[in-house]
Design a protein around this motif. Sequence first.
Motif, PDB file in Angstrom:
ATOM      1  N   VAL A 129      56.322  26.566  47.458  1.00 35.97           N
ATOM      2  CA  VAL A 129      57.128  27.450  48.303  1.00 35.97           C
ATOM      3  C   VAL A 129      57.724  28.578  47.479  1.00 35.97           C
ATOM      4  O   VAL A 129      57.735  29.749  47.898  1.00 35.97           O
ATOM      5  CB  VAL A 129      58.232  26.644  49.010  1.00 35.97           C
ATOM      6  N   LEU A 130      58.206  28.259  46.293  1.00 38.28           N
ATOM      7  CA  LEU A 130      58.789  29.291  45.439  1.00 38.28           C
ATOM      8  C   LEU A 130      57.761  30.364  45.100  1.00 38.28           C
ATOM      9  O   LEU A 130      58.044  31.562  45.205  1.00 38.28           O
ATOM     10  CB  LEU A 130      59.338  28.658  44.158  1.00 38.28           C
ATOM     11  N   ALA A 131      56.566  29.949  44.707  1.00 42.80           N
ATOM     12  CA  ALA A 131      55.531  30.925  44.341  1.00 42.80           C
ATOM     13  C   ALA A 131      55.205  31.847  45.512  1.00 42.80           C
ATOM     14  O   ALA A 131      55.103  33.072  45.352  1.00 42.80           O
ATOM     15  CB  ALA A 131      54.269  30.193  43.876  1.00 42.80           C
ATOM     16  N   ARG A 132      55.056  31.273  46.700  1.00 43.89           N
ATOM     17  CA  ARG A 132      54.706  32.091  47.864  1.00 43.89           C
ATOM     18  C   ARG A 132      55.878  32.964  48.303  1.00 43.89           C
ATOM     19  O   ARG A 132      55.706  34.119  48.690  1.00 43.89           O
ATOM     20  CB  ARG A 132      54.248  31.183  49.013  1.00 43.89           C
ATOM     21  N   ALA A 133      57.093  32.413  48.257  1.00 43.48           N
ATOM     22  CA  ALA A 133      58.269  33.183  48.674  1.00 43.48           C
ATOM     23  C   ALA A 133      58.479  34.402  47.778  1.00 43.48           C
ATOM     24  O   ALA A 133      58.839  35.482  48.249  1.00 43.48           O
ATOM     25  CB  ALA A 133      59.502  32.292  48.666  1.00 43.48           C
ATOM     26  N   GLN A 142      64.943  40.014  42.558  1.00 35.91           N
ATOM     27  CA  GLN A 142      65.943  40.974  42.117  1.00 35.91           C
ATOM     28  C   GLN A 142      67.323  40.316  42.067  1.00 35.91           C
ATOM     29  O   GLN A 142      67.803  39.782  43.073  1.00 35.91           O
ATOM     30  CB  GLN A 142      65.966  42.175  43.066  1.00 35.91           C
ATOM     31  N   GLY A 143      67.931  40.337  40.912  1.00 35.37           N
ATOM     32  CA  GLY A 143      69.289  39.839  40.786  1.00 35.37           C
ATOM     33  C   GLY A 143      69.400  38.340  41.005  1.00 35.37           C
ATOM     34  O   GLY A 143      68.448  37.590  40.859  1.00 35.37           O
ATOM     35  N   LEU A 144      70.612  37.927  41.379  1.00 32.47           N
ATOM     36  CA  LEU A 144      70.893  36.517  41.636  1.00 32.47           C
ATOM     37  C   LEU A 144      70.621  36.208  43.100  1.00 32.47           C
ATOM     38  O   LEU A 144      71.175  36.862  43.987  1.00 32.47           O
ATOM     39  CB  LEU A 144      72.349  36.200  41.282  1.00 32.47           C
ATOM     40  N   CYS A 145      69.779  35.218  43.354  1.00 34.98           N
ATOM     41  CA  CYS A 145      69.383  34.866  44.717  1.00 34.98           C
ATOM     42  C   CYS A 145      69.334  33.353  44.851  1.00 34.98           C
ATOM     43  O   CYS A 145      69.434  32.614  43.865  1.00 34.98           O
ATOM     44  CB  CYS A 145      68.008  35.441  45.055  1.00 34.98           C
ATOM     45  N   ARG A 146      69.162  32.901  46.086  1.00 33.24           N
ATOM     46  CA  ARG A 146      69.007  31.471  46.344  1.00 33.24           C
ATOM     47  C   ARG A 146      67.894  31.261  47.361  1.00 33.24           C
ATOM     48  O   ARG A 146      67.781  31.983  48.352  1.00 33.24           O
ATOM     49  CB  ARG A 146      70.317  30.869  46.876  1.00 33.24           C
ATOM     50  N   LEU A 147      67.060  30.269  47.097  1.00 35.16           N
ATOM     51  CA  LEU A 147      65.994  29.878  48.019  1.00 35.16           C
ATOM     52  C   LEU A 147      66.255  28.450  48.474  1.00 35.16           C
ATOM     53  O   LEU A 147      66.429  27.553  47.648  1.00 35.16           O
ATOM     54  CB  LEU A 147      64.623  29.970  47.340  1.00 35.16           C
ATOM     55  N   LEU A 148      66.265  28.243  49.782  1.00 39.46           N
ATOM     56  CA  LEU A 148      66.478  26.918  50.366  1.00 39.46           C
ATOM     57  C   LEU A 148      65.159  26.424  50.948  1.00 39.46           C
ATOM     58  O   LEU A 148      64.571  27.086  51.802  1.00 39.46           O
ATOM     59  CB  LEU A 148      67.541  26.983  51.463  1.00 39.46           C
ATOM     60  N   VAL A 149      64.681  25.287  50.479  1.00 38.66           N
ATOM     61  CA  VAL A 149      63.458  24.664  50.994  1.00 38.66           C
ATOM     62  C   VAL A 149      63.893  23.517  51.887  1.00 38.66           C
ATOM     63  O   VAL A 149      64.360  22.479  51.411  1.00 38.66           O
ATOM     64  CB  VAL A 149      62.558  24.174  49.844  1.00 38.66           C
ATOM     65  N   VAL A 150      63.750  23.719  53.183  1.00 41.69           N
ATOM     66  CA  VAL A 150      64.358  22.845  54.192  1.00 41.69           C
ATOM     67  C   VAL A 150      63.362  21.809  54.690  1.00 41.69           C
ATOM     68  O   VAL A 150      62.232  22.140  55.073  1.00 41.69           O
ATOM     69  CB  VAL A 150      64.866  23.692  55.382  1.00 41.69           C
ATOM     70  N   GLY A 195      60.854  26.268  55.510  1.00 42.29           N
ATOM     71  CA  GLY A 195      60.798  24.836  55.754  1.00 42.29           C
ATOM     72  C   GLY A 195      60.595  24.480  57.208  1.00 42.29           C
ATOM     73  O   GLY A 195      60.012  25.240  57.985  1.00 42.29           O
ATOM     74  N   TYR A 196      61.110  23.324  57.576  1.00 37.26           N
ATOM     75  CA  TYR A 196      60.871  22.784  58.916  1.00 37.26           C
ATOM     76  C   TYR A 196      61.949  21.751  59.247  1.00 37.26           C
ATOM     77  O   TYR A 196      62.745  21.341  58.383  1.00 37.26           O
ATOM     78  CB  TYR A 196      59.491  22.130  58.981  1.00 37.26           C
ATOM     79  N   GLY A 197      61.965  21.352  60.516  1.00 31.93           N
ATOM     80  CA  GLY A 197      62.843  20.259  60.931  1.00 31.93           C
ATOM     81  C   GLY A 197      64.251  20.658  61.296  1.00 31.93           C
ATOM     82  O   GLY A 197      65.114  19.789  61.470  1.00 31.93           O
ATOM     83  N   LEU A 198      64.526  21.959  61.444  1.00 29.48           N
ATOM     84  CA  LEU A 198      65.869  22.431  61.777  1.00 29.48           C
ATOM     85  C   LEU A 198      65.929  22.786  63.258  1.00 29.48           C
ATOM     86  O   LEU A 198      64.931  23.239  63.832  1.00 29.48           O
ATOM     87  CB  LEU A 198      66.216  23.660  60.940  1.00 29.48           C
ATOM     88  N   ALA A 199      67.070  22.590  63.874  1.00 29.55           N
ATOM     89  CA  ALA A 199      67.252  23.010  65.259  1.00 29.55           C
ATOM     90  C   ALA A 199      67.132  24.535  65.345  1.00 29.55           C
ATOM     91  O   ALA A 199      67.390  25.255  64.373  1.00 29.55           O
ATOM     92  CB  ALA A 199      68.611  22.552  65.781  1.00 29.55           C
ATOM     93  N   ALA A 200      66.726  25.027  66.511  1.00 30.45           N
ATOM     94  CA  ALA A 200      66.529  26.460  66.698  1.00 30.45           C
ATOM     95  C   ALA A 200      67.855  27.206  66.608  1.00 30.45           C
ATOM     96  O   ALA A 200      68.919  26.685  66.959  1.00 30.45           O
ATOM     97  CB  ALA A 200      65.865  26.719  68.047  1.00 30.45           C
ATOM     98  N   GLY A 201      67.759  28.454  66.139  1.00 29.72           N
ATOM     99  CA  GLY A 201      68.942  29.300  66.085  1.00 29.72           C
ATOM    100  C   GLY A 201      69.032  30.064  64.786  1.00 29.72           C
ATOM    101  O   GLY A 201      68.421  29.681  63.774  1.00 29.72           O
ATOM    102  N   ALA A 217      55.743  21.172  58.178  1.00 28.38           N
ATOM    103  CA  ALA A 217      55.637  22.413  57.415  1.00 28.38           C
ATOM    104  C   ALA A 217      54.556  23.326  57.995  1.00 28.38           C
ATOM    105  O   ALA A 217      53.460  22.853  58.313  1.00 28.38           O
ATOM    106  CB  ALA A 217      55.320  22.103  55.962  1.00 28.38           C
ATOM    107  N   PRO A 218      54.827  24.620  58.134  1.00 30.70           N
ATOM    108  CA  PRO A 218      53.797  25.556  58.596  1.00 30.70           C
ATOM    109  C   PRO A 218      52.604  25.560  57.658  1.00 30.70           C
ATOM    110  O   PRO A 218      52.761  25.503  56.434  1.00 30.70           O
ATOM    111  CB  PRO A 218      54.527  26.906  58.585  1.00 30.70           C
TER     112      PRO A 218
END
Length: 229
Positions: A129-133, A142-150, A195-201, A217-218
């Motif tokens: 996921v990190l490589a593709r993201a 760029q700079g300080l970031c965060r990636l969440l794999v859900v 990721g996947y498995g989260l309620a819509a919104g 996962a898609p």
Amino acid sequence: MLERWRPQHLLLTDAGLWDGAVLHADFPAWCSARVGQRCRLWLSSACVVELLCEPGLPLADDAAALTWARGVLQHYHGESASGWPLAAWQQGAVRGVSALHGLHLDALQGSARRHGVRILAASPWWSLVLARALQRHKALQQGLCRLLVVEGTRVMSLDLDQGRVTHLALRRIDKAEPGELGLLAAPTGTTAAVGYGLAAGAVAGVQTLHPLQALNAPAEWLAAQGVQA
């Protein structure tokens, strides 16, 4: 015949094996129906324990990191951790170790061999996921970031500096809902989620790189461009 030579990408979770279209409950059965197939296994956060090597430790190479990690795992998880398969990784100045648990690698490899299936590699899904993201979302470089794999209530949180991992940790949210995920957004900089498995919104403070409400996962995040089979 060509399909057998094209690697099949599978996400191994606590629910089974997801191939991007179908959830398979049993790896031996999957192998028996695909004699001669090659496959690439991606490991859910349910199957992996991640350790970051502590700064300042004299860990000059992978062998030293693996020895350190084995001791830490046995301290916290007991003797059962003495047989967990380990893999060292490094990104920039950060070194870490991934430990497989909850799955028996020898059993997986045995099932594959019996049916002429070749397992090309097994790696944590977050690394894919990190490589593709990073390819698709240039702001993460760029700079300080965060990636969440859900993955439902399990979220692998990766802090990045110029696209390099500086910290990662498995977080758990109380409910698989957008509001709960929003609490994991970084206080500054870009936060993105896959990721996947989260309620819509919508998720406050988080850029979702695709809808997160799918049950699995898609498929596009199982065989990322630029990632070798």
